[in-house]
Design a protein around this motif. Structure first.
Motif, PDB file in Angstrom:
ATOM      1  N   ASN A  73       0.799  -1.232   0.000  1.00  0.00           N
ATOM      2  CA  ASN A  73       0.000   0.000   0.000  1.00  0.00           C
ATOM      3  C   ASN A  73       0.830   1.280   0.000  1.00  0.00           C
ATOM      4  O   ASN A  73       0.290   2.377   0.215  1.00  0.00           O
TER       5      ASN A  73
ATOM      6  N   ARG B 188      -5.190  -4.055   5.128  1.00  0.00           N
ATOM      7  CA  ARG B 188      -5.180  -2.587   5.094  1.00  0.00           C
ATOM      8  C   ARG B 188      -3.972  -2.082   5.882  1.00  0.00           C
ATOM      9  O   ARG B 188      -4.009  -1.931   7.094  1.00  0.00           O
TER      10      ARG B 188
ATOM     11  N   CYS C   7      -7.481  -4.991  -1.073  1.00  0.00           N
ATOM     12  CA  CYS C   7      -6.797  -4.200  -0.043  1.00  0.00           C
ATOM     13  C   CYS C   7      -7.509  -4.290   1.302  1.00  0.00           C
ATOM     14  O   CYS C   7      -6.895  -4.100   2.357  1.00  0.00           O
ATOM     15  N   SER C   8      -8.799  -4.619   1.296  1.00  0.00           N
ATOM     16  CA  SER C   8      -9.567  -4.704   2.545  1.00  0.00           C
ATOM     17  C   SER C   8      -9.085  -5.831   3.444  1.00  0.00           C
ATOM     18  O   SER C   8      -9.310  -5.804   4.655  1.00  0.00           O
TER      19      SER C   8
ATOM     20  N   GLN D 171     -12.639   0.203   0.199  1.00  0.00           N
ATOM     21  CA  GLN D 171     -13.482  -0.925   0.591  1.00  0.00           C
ATOM     22  C   GLN D 171     -13.672  -0.973   2.112  1.00  0.00           C
ATOM     23  O   GLN D 171     -12.909  -0.349   2.861  1.00  0.00           O
TER      24      GLN D 171
ATOM     25  N   CYS E 175      -7.705   2.936  -0.126  1.00  0.00           N
ATOM     26  CA  CYS E 175      -8.494   1.705  -0.121  1.00  0.00           C
ATOM     27  C   CYS E 175      -9.911   2.087   0.280  1.00  0.00           C
ATOM     28  O   CYS E 175     -10.164   2.430   1.440  1.00  0.00           O
TER      29      CYS E 175
END
Length: 375
Positions: free
Chosen positions: A233, A331, A327-328, A354, A352
């Motif tokens: 990320n 995170r 990505c959820s 989500q 992200c």
């Protein structure tokens, strides 16, 4: 005399009839007893969740001619069997890192706040890590929780050759933080733990959803997918591949999602160990230092983050080995690269939108208090 001869002949016929019947009956009883003995389940050793002492459980044994069929039946059965829900967690060097204890408590507490399934923990640890794992699991986990302790020294010795090769490509040195074998162990876990599927977790996580949903993602793997892993990320690999990107300005390497080869974060790993064992492509990458050296030279890459560097590098030419987790499900909260030269592009990697299922407090980032913790 005629009457006596008739009686003697009659008796002999009956004698053989009775004898034949007795033999048949005895044979049937022996066969029945043999089948019962054959299906008896021998005892194997597992570990009690409280003290790690050997306890007795049973494992079915079948004849060699029926073994393949039994394995198929067992596989179908285990889809609904709690023993298939295997987690791997590494706990080591807790004296040098006292926060490991509290992080593991947070992780375990959040898992069981949401979980609808029974779990088996494979804890790879040193002595202090084993003590932490047992005490926390005893206090938080349900009584039917299975725990198997793997001594990290014994485990790493089994794959010392492979790990040593990886250290030369994906750590600054064997004495650096990520030079510890524990940060490379996931790459060769299929060679040391004889089960089919595991989820391997960092300790700096907090779950915000049922872990069963994460296990169900295994069902979404394609035939070629062997590992499930989320993108990094941050623009970590934009930086580490900067030389290659400068020479190849239109490359996907190091570019942000959804279309870039962003690189991976190994905080949550779905490892299909069976498919990892079966994959000639994957194992050839592990066993061929020349191949890895060729990739590092081609992409002008020198890693220092352990296993996720390996996964990132080999994915550049083997994308289909990997199922990219949303990505959820990882995170990551670290924002170090935002303040070190990449503020303009940072959000392209970090955003992200989500609903978050797992928070990852990497680089010691604080994890927010979640709604269920306030109830």
């Amino acid at each position: 005399m005629a009457t006596f001869r008739h009686f003697r002949s009659f008796s002999k016929r009956h004698f053989y009839i009775v004898l034949t019947g007795f033999i048949i009956l005895t044979t049937l009883l022996i066969l029945k007893d043999w089948n019962v003995t054959k299906s008896t389940k021998p005892k194997v050793k597992t570990f009690d969740r409280y003290n790690g002492k050997a306890t007795k459980s049973k494992l079915e044994v079948t004849s060699s001619t029926a073994r393949k069929e039994a394995m198929r039946d067992s596989s179908e059965h285990q889809k609904h069997n709690h023993s298939t829900y295997n987690l791997v967690i590494v706990i080591k060097n807790s004296k040098a890192n006292p926060s490991l204890h509290s992080k593991f408590e947070t992780l375990l507490g959040s898992i069981y706040k949401m979980s609808s399934i029974s779990l088996c923990f494979h804890v790879i640890s040193d002595g202090d890590g084993e003590t932490i794992a047992k005490s926390v699991i005893k206090r938080i986990a349900p009584k039917d929780t299975r725990v198997i302790i793997h001594n990290i020294t014994v485990v790493t010795q089994k794959v010392q050759k492979e790990i040593s090769q990886m250290q030369s490509f994906f750590t600054q040195s064997s004495k650096s933080y990520y030079g510890d074998p524990l940060f490379l162990l996931s790459i060769v876990l299929h060679r040391v733990i004889p089960i089919d599927k595991v989820i391997m977790l960092d300790v700096d996580l907090k779950f915000n959803d049922d872990i069963q949903l994460l296990f169900e993602i295994f069902n979404e793997f394609s035939e070629q997918n062997i590992i499930g892993i989320a993108r990094e990320n941050q623009p970590v690999y934009r930086h580490l591949f900067h030389q290659y990107r400068r020479k190849n300005p239109s490359t996907r390497v190091g570019a942000p999602p959804p279309h870039g080869l962003t690189g991976f974060n190994s905080g949550i790993l779905l490892l299909n160990l069976h498919k990892m064992r079966q994959s000639d492509v994957y194992n050839s990458l592990i066993d061929s230092p020349k191949t890895l050296e060729g990739l590092t030279q081609k992409y002008l890459f020198k890693g220092h983050l352990g296993d996720q560097d390996f996964y990132t590098l080999i994915s550049l030419e083997n994308e289909k080995l990997f199922y990219v987790l949303p990505c959820s499900w990882n995170r990551q909260l670290c924002v170090w690269w935002r303040d070190h030269g990449y503020s303009e592009v940072f959000d392209q990697y970090f955003t992200c939108s989500q609903k978050i299922n797992i928070y990852h407090g990497n680089c010691n980032s604080p994890i927010p208090v979640l709604h269920w913790e306030q109830q």
